[in-house]
Design a protein around this motif. Structure first.
Motif, short mmCIF file in Angstrom:
data_model
loop_
_atom_site.label_atom_id
_atom_site.label_comp_id
_atom_site.label_asym_id
_atom_site.label_seq_id
_atom_site.Cartn_x
_atom_site.Cartn_y
_atom_site.Cartn_z
N GLN A 101 0.82 -1.22 0.00
CA GLN A 101 0.00 0.00 0.00
C GLN A 101 0.86 1.28 0.00
OE1 GLN A 101 -0.44 -2.10 3.04
NE2 GLN A 101 -1.62 -3.51 1.76
N GLU A 102 1.98 1.23 0.69
CA GLU A 102 2.87 2.39 0.82
C GLU A 102 4.29 1.96 0.43
OE1 GLU A 102 1.89 5.38 1.39
OE2 GLU A 102 -0.19 4.93 1.95
N PRO A 103 4.60 1.97 -0.87
CA PRO A 103 5.89 1.46 -1.34
C PRO A 103 7.11 2.12 -0.71
CG PRO A 103 4.39 1.79 -3.18
CD PRO A 103 3.74 2.40 -1.98
N ARG A 104 7.01 3.38 -0.30
CA ARG A 104 8.17 4.08 0.25
C ARG A 104 8.56 3.58 1.64
NH1 ARG A 104 7.43 9.24 1.24
NH2 ARG A 104 9.64 9.86 1.00
N LEU A 105 7.77 2.69 2.19
CA LEU A 105 8.15 2.07 3.46
C LEU A 105 9.46 1.29 3.33
CD1 LEU A 105 5.12 0.46 5.38
CD2 LEU A 105 6.82 2.08 6.24
N VAL A 106 9.75 0.78 2.12
CA VAL A 106 10.96 -0.03 1.94
C VAL A 106 12.24 0.79 2.15
CG1 VAL A 106 9.79 -1.59 0.35
CG2 VAL A 106 11.12 0.32 -0.57
N LEU A 107 12.12 2.12 2.16
CA LEU A 107 13.27 2.99 2.37
C LEU A 107 13.48 3.35 3.83
CD1 LEU A 107 12.68 5.46 -0.63
CD2 LEU A 107 13.98 3.33 -0.61
N VAL A 108 12.58 2.93 4.68
CA VAL A 108 12.67 3.25 6.12
C VAL A 108 13.49 2.17 6.82
CG1 VAL A 108 11.36 3.54 8.27
CG2 VAL A 108 10.46 4.44 6.11
N SER A 109 14.49 2.62 7.58
CA SER A 109 15.29 1.66 8.35
C SER A 109 15.00 1.82 9.83
CB SER A 109 16.78 1.86 8.07
OG SER A 109 17.24 3.08 8.60
N LEU A 110 14.96 0.68 10.51
CA LEU A 110 14.78 0.65 11.96
C LEU A 110 15.92 -0.17 12.54
CD1 LEU A 110 12.85 1.48 14.28
CD2 LEU A 110 11.74 -0.74 14.00
N THR A 111 16.76 0.50 13.30
CA THR A 111 17.92 -0.16 13.92
C THR A 111 17.89 0.11 15.41
OG1 THR A 111 19.30 1.79 13.46
CG2 THR A 111 19.31 0.03 11.81
N SER A 112 18.86 -0.43 16.14
CA SER A 112 18.91 -0.20 17.58
C SER A 112 20.32 0.19 18.01
CB SER A 112 18.46 -1.45 18.36
OG SER A 112 19.39 -2.50 18.20
N GLU A 113 20.38 1.01 19.07
CA GLU A 113 21.66 1.45 19.59
C GLU A 113 21.48 1.91 21.04
OE1 GLU A 113 24.81 5.09 18.81
OE2 GLU A 113 23.75 4.25 17.08
N GLY A 114 22.19 1.27 21.94
CA GLY A 114 22.16 1.68 23.34
C GLY A 114 20.79 1.64 23.98
N GLY A 115 20.01 0.59 23.68
CA GLY A 115 18.69 0.46 24.27
C GLY A 115 17.63 1.33 23.64
N GLN A 116 17.96 1.96 22.53
CA GLN A 116 16.99 2.79 21.81
C GLN A 116 16.85 2.32 20.37
OE1 GLN A 116 18.16 6.99 22.37
NE2 GLN A 116 16.36 7.13 23.72
N MET A 117 15.68 2.52 19.82
CA MET A 117 15.44 2.25 18.41
C MET A 117 15.71 3.53 17.63
SD MET A 117 14.68 -0.88 18.69
CE MET A 117 14.36 -1.21 16.95
N CYS A 118 16.25 3.35 16.43
CA CYS A 118 16.58 4.49 15.57
C CYS A 118 15.81 4.38 14.26
CB CYS A 118 18.08 4.53 15.29
SG CYS A 118 19.13 4.48 16.77
N LEU A 119 14.99 5.37 14.00
CA LEU A 119 14.14 5.39 12.80
C LEU A 119 14.74 6.38 11.81
CD1 LEU A 119 11.42 4.09 11.88
CD2 LEU A 119 10.27 6.08 12.88
N ASN A 120 15.02 5.91 10.58
CA ASN A 120 15.61 6.76 9.55
C ASN A 120 14.88 6.59 8.23
OD1 ASN A 120 18.31 8.09 10.50
ND2 ASN A 120 18.34 6.03 11.38
N GLY A 121 14.84 7.68 7.45
CA GLY A 121 14.24 7.65 6.13
C GLY A 121 14.73 8.82 5.31
N PRO A 122 14.57 8.77 3.98
CA PRO A 122 15.02 9.85 3.11
C PRO A 122 14.39 11.20 3.49
CG PRO A 122 14.40 7.94 1.82
CD PRO A 122 13.96 7.66 3.22
#
Length: 330
Positions: A101-122
């Motif tokens: 439904q939302e193709p641009r979701l494939v560009l979103v990265s979800l990683t973790s660092e120091g007990g926190q989640m990191c959300l990144n996108g263009p």
């Protein structure tokens, strides 16, 4: 009855008993032989490939995280705080949102660092938020035809996703936690055992694909695609195209897995993982030309082409890039 008849009857009785003892002894020998063959004799391991990549997709439909090693658990791969497909974008009414439904979701990265989640996108600033947010509400969600819960990740995350996708609606992010009731793949795919559990994947915990199969597909396409297009967890090298179709039981390190079914492909394969653009044509159209199922399996896969194999985990352990993949012969 004369003496001759008595002796004849006695001999017949003894002869029949001897036959029964012989048959019984033969059955015992056969049973022992079968027991050795199927229970005592060790399984034979045949080398069939090498693990070239391990991919975890923390966010369903999000960018993959490549790792050198991962825990292989019954519910999927895990690396630190990252668990495969344990975060899900939903609408305000709890329905899942994917790259279909939302193709641009494939560009979103979800990683973790120091007990926190990191959300990144263009064109978006990185957003950090806690892995665990026990005070946030639990939301009832819908993944395909199954109900499942998720812990809301907060209003900041919701604003970030809503701004990024810019679809004129509000989106939220939920996290599947260990104490929550998982989905049962057997509810939608009858080939799965009833005991199997998953969080937000489409149908199973592990998907495997070989590099050679992707290379074979590329030989039929005008523009090459990468393995990222198909979102597997385990990528295997050093084998022939579609060898994985016949790997019923495999061992990698101490991990053992059982093949349940092929992976039926859909419109999501036409989303470019590098641009987030959906073509709705390739490589799906080409796959349909040569990777459809046999007539006898149409009730399972219908018109979906088959590419990659779905596995369940028989024995947990650690997977590493470079591990040899063995086919288990029973």
């Amino acid at each position: 009855m004369n003496l001759v008849e008595v002796l004849r009857n006695a001999f017949t009785f003894i002869y029949k008993k001897a036959q029964l003892w012989a048959v019984g002894g033969g059955i015992t020998v056969v049973a022992l032989g079968l027991g050795y063959k199927f229970l005592l004799r060790p399984n034979k391991l045949n080398r069939v490939g090498v693990v070239s990549q391990l991919l975890i997709h923390p966010l369903k439909s999000g960018r993959a995280v490549s790792v050198a090693l991962a825990e292989c658990q019954p519910i999927g791969l895990k690396y630190g705080e990252l668990r495969d497909r344990h975060w899900l974008v939903i609408t305000e009414d709890g329905h899942m949102v994917t790259g279909r439904q939302e193709p641009r979701l494939v560009l979103v990265s979800l990683t973790s660092e120091g007990g926190q989640m990191c959300l990144n996108g263009p064109d978006m600033e990185q957003l950090r938020f806690p892995v665990l947010q026990p005070d946030n509400p639990i939301i009832n969600c819908r993944v395909f035809s199954s109900d499942i819960q998720g812990r809301d990740c907060g209003d900041e995350v919701s604003y970030w996703l809503t701004s990024y996708l810019a679809a004129g609606k509000t989106f939220r992010l939920v996290h599947f936690e260990p104490q929550m009731k998982p989905r049962r793949p057997a509810e939608t795919e009858s080939l799965y055992p009833q005991r199997e559990k998953i969080a937000y994947p489409d149908c199973g915990p592990i998907m495997l694909l070989s590099e050679a199969s992707v290379k074979d597909l590329n030989s039929r396409l005008e523009n090459d695609v990468t393995v990222a297009r198909f979102r597997p967890n385990i990528i295997v090298s050093s084998c022939e195209a579609f060898d994985e179709d016949s790997w019923e039981d495999i061992q990698i390190g101490d991990v053992q897995m059982h093949r349940v079914m092929a992976c039926g492909r859909c419109i999501f394969t036409t989303v470019d993982p590098e641009t987030g653009v959906i073509s709705r044509k390739q490589p799906l159209e080409t796959l349909k030309n040569y990777r459809l199922c046999d007539e006898a399996e149409k009730h399972i896969y219908k018109t979906s082409p088959l590419f990659g194999q779905m596995y369940t985990v028989s024995k947990t352990g650690i997977l590493q890039v470079g591990d040899v993949v063995y086919k288990i012969s029973h």
